[in-house]
Each structure stands twice: as structure tokens, then as C-alpha cells.
Write a protein that holds these residues in place. Structure first.
Motif, mmCIF file in Angstrom:
data_model
loop_
_atom_site.group_PDB
_atom_site.id
_atom_site.type_symbol
_atom_site.label_atom_id
_atom_site.label_comp_id
_atom_site.label_asym_id
_atom_site.label_seq_id
_atom_site.Cartn_x
_atom_site.Cartn_y
_atom_site.Cartn_z
ATOM 1 N N UNK A 32 0.836 -1.201 0.000
ATOM 2 C CA UNK A 32 0.000 0.000 0.000
ATOM 3 C C UNK A 32 0.873 1.254 0.000
ATOM 4 N N UNK A 33 1.891 1.256 0.856
ATOM 5 C CA UNK A 33 2.766 2.423 0.945
ATOM 6 C C UNK A 33 3.521 2.654 -0.359
ATOM 7 N N UNK A 34 3.936 1.580 -1.011
ATOM 8 C CA UNK A 34 4.693 1.695 -2.252
ATOM 9 C C UNK A 34 3.910 2.435 -3.329
ATOM 10 N N UNK A 35 2.594 2.233 -3.317
ATOM 11 C CA UNK A 35 1.772 2.849 -4.359
ATOM 12 C C UNK A 35 0.943 4.017 -3.830
ATOM 13 N N UNK A 36 1.355 4.554 -2.685
ATOM 14 C CA UNK A 36 0.725 5.750 -2.156
ATOM 15 C C UNK A 36 -0.675 5.540 -1.628
ATOM 16 N N UNK A 52 -5.586 2.770 2.644
ATOM 17 C CA UNK A 52 -6.742 2.000 3.060
ATOM 18 C C UNK A 52 -7.016 0.803 2.185
ATOM 19 N N UNK A 53 -8.021 0.058 2.585
ATOM 20 C CA UNK A 53 -8.480 -1.107 1.834
ATOM 21 C C UNK A 53 -9.966 -0.930 1.547
ATOM 22 N N UNK A 54 -10.466 -1.589 0.490
ATOM 23 C CA UNK A 54 -9.786 -2.533 -0.400
ATOM 24 C C UNK A 54 -8.903 -1.808 -1.409
ATOM 25 N N UNK A 55 -7.867 -2.497 -1.848
ATOM 26 C CA UNK A 55 -6.978 -1.965 -2.877
ATOM 27 C C UNK A 55 -6.694 -3.068 -3.886
ATOM 28 N N UNK A 56 -6.885 -2.752 -5.157
ATOM 29 C CA UNK A 56 -6.629 -3.706 -6.226
ATOM 30 C C UNK A 56 -5.601 -3.112 -7.166
ATOM 31 N N UNK A 57 -4.517 -3.849 -7.373
ATOM 32 C CA UNK A 57 -3.425 -3.419 -8.237
ATOM 33 C C UNK A 57 -3.345 -4.341 -9.449
ATOM 34 N N UNK A 58 -3.211 -3.740 -10.612
ATOM 35 C CA UNK A 58 -3.048 -4.500 -11.866
ATOM 36 C C UNK A 58 -1.618 -4.319 -12.347
ATOM 37 N N UNK A 59 -0.879 -5.418 -12.443
ATOM 38 C CA UNK A 59 0.521 -5.390 -12.868
ATOM 39 C C UNK A 59 0.630 -5.928 -14.294
ATOM 40 N N UNK A 84 6.331 -3.891 -16.342
ATOM 41 C CA UNK A 84 6.865 -2.966 -15.345
ATOM 42 C C UNK A 84 5.835 -1.929 -14.903
ATOM 43 N N UNK A 85 4.638 -2.016 -15.419
ATOM 44 C CA UNK A 85 3.610 -1.020 -15.125
ATOM 45 C C UNK A 85 2.607 -1.567 -14.100
ATOM 46 N N UNK A 86 2.334 -0.772 -13.086
ATOM 47 C CA UNK A 86 1.320 -1.122 -12.095
ATOM 48 C C UNK A 86 0.268 -0.025 -12.061
ATOM 49 N N UNK A 87 -0.989 -0.438 -12.125
ATOM 50 C CA UNK A 87 -2.120 0.477 -12.155
ATOM 51 C C UNK A 87 -3.032 0.196 -10.969
ATOM 52 N N UNK A 88 -3.513 1.262 -10.320
ATOM 53 C CA UNK A 88 -4.494 1.125 -9.252
ATOM 54 C C UNK A 88 -5.874 1.046 -9.901
#
Length: 201
Positions: free
Chosen positions: A162-166, A169-176, A179-183
Motif C-alpha cells: 500500500x505504501x509503495x503505491x501511495x 486504506x483497503x480494499x486496494x486492487x493493483x493491476x501489474x 513494469x507497469x502497475x495500475x491502481x
């Protein structure tokens, strides 16, 4: 192909609202890794009688409207209106740790089962028997006490992500994707969870 990271706390109302979306994503065949944050502990373990129950009721009504998830009158009576009820998700964090290695589908099925116990059946966060029974239904017989360290480690991993991507809170879904990660905004899929399969292609 993209893969996903989902961070949640079983007893987070917004995570309950997101459950059909995440289940649809997993059922689509997407590669998903999940982490239980154990958000509700220490200073964040809220006592309903201190005003949290009233505040949670307002959020729950909004979540129900947006997602269609049920927050029953029994939940309101047994949980939100019980002054000494404390929102502490330690038991569910340990349950998640015990089933974590079976994969996202198993862990999210357990989370959904425990969310129904809380938000529909009105079972207390301190009801160890309810958590143990849900684990047994999933074929897990290990003692919750044995999972304390693993639950802590998984929560720390979740917090670091969570901290890495700023995020905080939750829920948090990350799409990798490479090299690209999207919230991902889970709320975009509340009304039509099956649409989330499109972002896994």
C-alpha cells in the motif's frame, strides 16, 4: 498477461462491497494474489459505543446502495448497536493466514463466508467459534493461535505494498502488466462485477 494484487480486511465494509467484483476477477481465470491487511487492531480497533457504530451505519448504507450487498437488521442490532462490541479483525487475519497458501480463490471464499457471518448473521468479531467453523468447512483444522506470526507477516507485506503505491486504506486492487502497475477503481464494477474480466485480458 497481467496479474493482480488485492489487499483487504475481512471486516472492512468496503471490502465486503467489493467481494463480488474480486470473486468475478478470480473466476475469470486471472492470476490474483491476496493479502489480509489486519487493519482493525490497536488504535484502529473501534468500540461501537464510542460512536463508531453510528458512523459505520452511514457508510454501510452507502456501500449497500452502491454494491447491492446486504447489511441486515440483525447485524445492525447485534453489532452496530452493541455498545461493547469491538471491531478487531485479528481472528480473521489468522484465518486468512491459515488458508493463504491455498490461493486467492480459497482465501476469498473464506472471507466471503466470514463476511456473511458478520454483515448478514450478526456474528461478533470476537466469535472464535464462527471463524473456526468457517475454516473447518474449508477443510482447515489448524489452530488459529498457530497463525499469529504468519498473519502479522502478511499484514506487513500488505502495508508495504500500500505504501509503495501511495495507498493507505483497503480494499486496494493493483493491476501489474510488465513494469507497469495500475491502481484499479473497484467501484467502477460494483453494479456489474462480471465486467472486471475485461481488464484481465
Amino acid at each position: 498477461m497481467p496479474h493482480f494484487t488485492y489487499i483487504y480486511d475481512t471486516y472492512c465494509g468496503w471490502c465486503y462491497g467489493a467481494e463480488p467484483v474480486i470473486t468475478a476477477l478470480i473466476d475469470s481465470g486471472a492470476a490474483v494474489e491476496v493479502f489480509h491487511r489486519h487493519l482493525f487492531q490497536g488504535a484502529n480497533a473501534h468500540r461501537m459505543g464510542d460512536g463508531f457504530g453510528r458512523m459505520a451505519m452511514q457508510y454501510d448504507r452507502r456501500i449497500a446502495t452502491l454494491s447491492g450487498q446486504e447489511f441486515s437488521d440483525t447485524y445492525v442490532s447485534n453489532i452496530l448497536s452493541a455498545p461493547d462490541e469491538v471491531l478487531e479483525s485479528g481472528l480473521t487475519a489468522r484465518a486468512a493466514a491459515l488458508i493463504h497458501d491455498r490461493g486467492a480463490k480459497a482465501e476469498m471464499a473464506l472471507a466471503a463466508r466470514l463476511q456473511r457471518e458478520r454483515f448478514v448473521n450478526g456474528r461478533s468479531a470476537a466469535d472464535k467459534a464462527a471463524v473456526t467453523a468457517a475454516l473447518a468447512e474449508a477443510g482447515v483444522t489448524a489452530d488459529l493461535a498457530d497463525a499469529a506470526e504468519k498473519a502479522r507477516a502478511l499484514s506487513e507485506q500488505a502495508g508495504a505494498l500500500l505504501a509503495r503505491y501511495g495507498l493507505s486504506g483497503v480494499p486496494a486492487l493493483l493491476r501489474h502488466d510488465g513494469d507497469n502497475t495500475q491502481i484499479v477503481n473497484i467501484g467502477d464494477f460494483y453494479q456489474t462485477p462480471e465486467r472486471i474480466a475485461a481488464i484481465a485480458a
